[in-house]
Design a protein around this motif. Structure first.
Motif, PDB file in Angstrom:
ATOM      1  N   SER A  97       0.711  -1.291  -0.402  1.00 21.00           N
ATOM      2  CA  SER A  97      -0.156   0.369  -0.060  1.00 21.00           C
ATOM      3  C   SER A  97       1.258   1.377   0.354  1.00 21.00           C
ATOM      4  O   SER A  97       1.907   0.976   0.505  1.00 21.00           O
ATOM      5  N   SER A 100       2.502   7.722  -1.104  1.00 19.73           N
ATOM      6  CA  SER A 100       2.394   9.221  -2.224  1.00 19.73           C
ATOM      7  C   SER A 100       1.639   8.635  -3.118  1.00 19.73           C
ATOM      8  O   SER A 100       2.652   8.330  -4.199  1.00 19.73           O
ATOM      9  N   THR A 101       0.567   8.262  -3.154  1.00 18.93           N
ATOM     10  CA  THR A 101      -0.560   8.083  -4.266  1.00 18.93           C
ATOM     11  C   THR A 101      -0.216   8.552  -5.811  1.00 18.93           C
ATOM     12  O   THR A 101      -0.969   9.766  -4.794  1.00 18.93           O
ATOM     13  N   HIS A 221       6.769  10.756   4.251  1.00 23.68           N
ATOM     14  CA  HIS A 221       7.542   8.958   4.285  1.00 23.68           C
ATOM     15  C   HIS A 221       8.448   9.907   5.794  1.00 23.68           C
ATOM     16  O   HIS A 221       9.227   8.429   6.279  1.00 23.68           O
ATOM     17  N   GLN A 229      11.256  13.320  -1.287  1.00 19.02           N
ATOM     18  CA  GLN A 229      10.662  11.915  -0.831  1.00 19.02           C
ATOM     19  C   GLN A 229      11.799  10.870  -0.018  1.00 19.02           C
ATOM     20  O   GLN A 229      11.969  10.540   0.962  1.00 19.02           O
ATOM     21  N   GLU A 230      12.318  10.808  -1.211  1.00 16.99           N
ATOM     22  CA  GLU A 230      13.873   9.557  -0.854  1.00 16.99           C
ATOM     23  C   GLU A 230      15.084   9.964  -1.990  1.00 16.99           C
ATOM     24  O   GLU A 230      14.817  10.837  -2.945  1.00 16.99           O
ATOM     25  N   GLU A 273      10.779   3.305   4.427  1.00 23.06           N
ATOM     26  CA  GLU A 273      10.838   2.685   4.078  1.00 23.06           C
ATOM     27  C   GLU A 273      12.072   1.997   4.770  1.00 23.06           C
ATOM     28  O   GLU A 273      13.370   1.931   3.755  1.00 23.06           O
ATOM     29  N   ASP A 382       6.307   7.679 -12.000  1.00 24.38           N
ATOM     30  CA  ASP A 382       5.773   7.191 -10.933  1.00 24.38           C
ATOM     31  C   ASP A 382       4.263   7.352 -11.201  1.00 24.38           C
ATOM     32  O   ASP A 382       3.572   6.792 -11.955  1.00 24.38           O
ATOM     33  N   LEU A 405       8.797   3.428 -13.383  1.00 26.72           N
ATOM     34  CA  LEU A 405       8.467   2.667 -11.876  1.00 26.72           C
ATOM     35  C   LEU A 405       7.775   1.999 -12.111  1.00 26.72           C
ATOM     36  O   LEU A 405       6.361   2.032 -12.218  1.00 26.72           O
ATOM     37  N   SER A 435       9.646  -1.963  -8.143  1.00 30.35           N
ATOM     38  CA  SER A 435       9.155  -1.109  -6.852  1.00 30.35           C
ATOM     39  C   SER A 435       8.224  -1.646  -6.087  1.00 30.35           C
ATOM     40  O   SER A 435       6.960  -2.023  -6.000  1.00 30.35           O
ATOM     41  N   HIS A 436       8.434  -1.664  -4.811  1.00 30.71           N
ATOM     42  CA  HIS A 436       7.878  -2.037  -3.763  1.00 30.71           C
ATOM     43  C   HIS A 436       6.876  -0.675  -3.048  1.00 30.71           C
ATOM     44  O   HIS A 436       6.915   0.294  -4.395  1.00 30.71           O
ATOM     45  N   ARG A 437       5.965  -0.596  -2.125  1.00 33.68           N
ATOM     46  CA  ARG A 437       5.127   0.831  -1.893  1.00 33.68           C
ATOM     47  C   ARG A 437       5.684   1.111  -0.266  1.00 33.68           C
ATOM     48  O   ARG A 437       6.175  -0.118   0.534  1.00 33.68           O
ATOM     49  N   SER A 438       5.626   2.038  -0.253  1.00 28.38           N
ATOM     50  CA  SER A 438       5.813   2.542   1.182  1.00 28.38           C
ATOM     51  C   SER A 438       5.438   1.773   2.534  1.00 28.38           C
ATOM     52  O   SER A 438       5.824   1.285   3.573  1.00 28.38           O
ATOM     53  N   LYS A 459      13.679  -1.006  -6.568  1.00 23.59           N
ATOM     54  CA  LYS A 459      13.753  -0.484  -5.235  1.00 23.59           C
ATOM     55  C   LYS A 459      12.817  -0.514  -4.717  1.00 23.59           C
ATOM     56  O   LYS A 459      11.807  -0.909  -4.618  1.00 23.59           O
TER      57      LYS A 459
HETATM   58  C1  LIG Z   1       7.417   4.000  -3.347  1.00 19.57           C
HETATM   59  C2  LIG Z   1       7.090   5.042  -3.181  1.00 19.57           C
HETATM   60  O1  LIG Z   1       5.925   4.971  -2.281  1.00 19.57           O
HETATM   61  P1  LIG Z   1       4.459   4.931  -1.878  1.00 19.57           P
HETATM   62  O2  LIG Z   1       4.537   3.328  -1.761  1.00 19.57           O
HETATM   63  O3  LIG Z   1       4.306   5.892  -0.771  1.00 19.57           O
HETATM   64  O4  LIG Z   1       4.300   5.337  -3.060  1.00 19.57           O
HETATM   65  C3  LIG Z   1       7.082   5.672  -3.898  1.00 19.57           C
HETATM   66  O5  LIG Z   1       6.813   6.875  -3.949  1.00 19.57           O
HETATM   67  O6  LIG Z   1       7.563   5.767  -4.956  1.00 19.57           O
END
Ligand SMILES: C=C(OP(=O)(O)O)C(=O)O
Length: 488
Positions: A97, A100-101, A221, A229-230, A273, A382, A405, A435-438, A459
């Motif tokens: 889940s 930052s969607t 995050h 954010q990252e 994360e 993304d 992403l 990619s994973h999610r946060s 990632k």
């Molecule tokens: C992994 C991320 O965060 P989130 O899952 O909160 O979107 C992202 O923004 O790339």
């Protein structure tokens, strides 16, 4: 008519059985078939064999509410199969889940009952697994994940999975893939590759993705003023995966020590994360600390270890003024922000990738940034594309950026993720970062997915916290397997 010997008939049947993956109690079924009906033609025997030992099919799926790494509910799915009449639990998986969607992500179906889990319960989504998804998959063979995903997409019938919930569908897609691989006795990445490339086009060698490792967190995050954010570190792709992991983990620990020394012990607190979340104000402060940690770990900035960032710029954009608050209290226009990025890359030439450098609908900004930086570094889409093939096609046509992403739960199924990868690899010749999610679980499907589709990067957070390290650890297992089979 030429009479076929019993032994060649048996071999023929064995091949047939192999093809149809009638694995369990095969010899018993084979012998019983031939003992009772030695004179019957092959086709008759094959049909009989299927009756005696039918291919495994989905019996049912069950959804349950579990907790993710942020302590929020998410959907876990069990897949039960029928093998020779016996119902067995084959696999279990779960949905991640985001925080930052992107606004065009698949719907995360939540109960919105404020009395339970502050409205974040997913019992409705679990019910959809049991009552709406399970019945349409019952009796289906597990050989083709694409077919099963397709059935789920059709049953939902909406692009953003608003009927059944993206969280229910993603958890099912992950669990069905895991079950399929187990049934066929294949490593998951191989099963995914077979579904992605097709059996006849399977590569003989695989590659392991370069990890983009989260090391310092800001934005949604973390809790401070840092807008980006990252901040991530990226090891060289010219060394084995295990060494890539060792190098970035060493830098992670060096950064932890440096932050404590410079800002006090609370600077070692972790973000969602697993990266550190010190109370910094600017991107330069964060990048300088990371560059120093790389050096103190004995590596060269830019060659041994490069830098990557996920701005998640939609989070510091004001739709009314159409300006970005890149540093607390300092608002800039799109063009100013693009120039800010260009200058940042000049000051920190080790930056090799910027994700979501602009708001998700600031297309003019995306195009301008691609023109100015696209031939130097990876510019990663993304929130602007949300892993959605329709938006990705638009992004390719309009030259928004050069990389993608891929987050399966943004779109729903692995099948749709395959389409996204094909578009980026074949039509853009660009890079895919799985990619994973946060908000995560200890499920490692995305590690297998990255290898299965040949993604250049993965990632999946810091090299700390179980829900992040399980993906890196899975890649270590895959590396060992591929070396042993001479497939790397
Ligand atoms: C992994 C991320 O965060 P989130 O899952 O909160 O979107 C992202 O923004 O790339």
């Amino acid at each position: 008519m030429k009479k076929i010997s019993l032994s060649s008939k048996k071999n023929q049947l064995r091949a047939y059985v192999e093809k149809h993956k009638i694995a369990e109690k095969l010899e018993d079924a084979l012998n019983s078939c031939l003992d009772k009906l030695p004179e019957e033609p092959f086709s008759f025997l094959a049909a009989k064999l299927l009756e005696l030992a039918p291919p495994p099919v989905v019996d049912h799926l069950h959804g349950r509410q579990i907790l993710d790494s942020r302590g929020n509910p998410t959907v876990e799915v069990d897949v039960y199969c029928k093998i020779n009449g016996e119902v067995k639990l084959m696999a279990r998986s779960s949905a991640p889940s985001g925080a930052s969607t992107g606004s065009s992500e698949a719907l995360e179906l939540r109960d919105k009952d404020e009395k339970t889990y502050l409205g974040k319960g997913v019992l409705k989504a679990c019910k959809n697994v049991d009552e709406k998804i399970s019945p349409v998959l019952q009796g289906k063979e597990l050989k083709s994940l694409v077919l099963l995903d397709e059935i789920m997409c059709k049953t939902d019938g909406t692009e953003l999975k608003t009927k059944l919930g993206g969280n229910s569908i993603t958890a099912c897609s992950f669990a069905l893939a895991t079950a399929g691989a187990k049934l066929l006795d294949q490593p998951l990445f191989m099963y995914l590759a077979e579904n992605f490339y097709g059996k006849e086009n399977m590569p003989s060698k695989f590659t392991l993705p370069v990890p983009m490792v989260n090391i310092l967190n800001g934005g949604k995050h973390a809790g401070g003023k840092l807008k980006i954010q990252e901040f991530m570190i990226v090891p060289s792709k010219d060394i084995p995966f295990s060494q890539r992991l060792k190098n970035v983990t060493t830098v992670y620990h060096h950064l932890g020590k440096l932050l404590v020394k410079r800002y006090g012990v609370s600077a070692k607190n972790l973000g969602d994360e697993g990266g550190f979340a010190p109370l910094l104000d600017t991107a330069d402060e964060a990048l300088e600390a990371i560059e120093e940690a790389i050096k103190s770990a004995g590596f060269t900035v830019g060659t041994d270890i490069r830098l990557a960032m996920d701005a998640a710029a939609s989070e510091f954009y004001d739709e009314k003024t159409q300006k970005y608050e890149i540093v607390e209290g300092e608002w800039v226009t799109t063009e100013e922000l693009v120039d800010w990025w260009v200058a940042l890359v000049e000051r920190h030439p080790a930056i090799c990738s910027i994700e979501d450098g602009l708001h998700e609908t600031d297309y003019k900004g995306w195009i301008s940034m691609q023109e100015k930086l696209g031939d130097k570094i990876m510019l990663v889409m993304d929130d602007v594309t949300t892993s959605n093939p329709r938006l990705i096609k638009q992004g390719i046509e309009e030259k928004w950026a050069n990389s993608l992403l891929l987050k399966i739960n943004q779109i729903g199924t692995i099948m749709e993720g395959f389409e996204a990868v094909r578009l980026i690899h074949n039509e853009l010749q660009g890079n895919v970062i799985v990619s994973h999610r946060s908000g995560e679980t200890t499920n490692s499907v995305i590690a297998d997915l990255a290898v299965g589709v040949g993604a250049g990067y993965i990632k999946t957070g810091a090299t700390a916290r179980g829900e992040r390290t399980c993906k890196y650890n899975r890649l270590l297992q895959i590396e060992e397997y591929l070396i042993s089979k001479e497939m790397l």
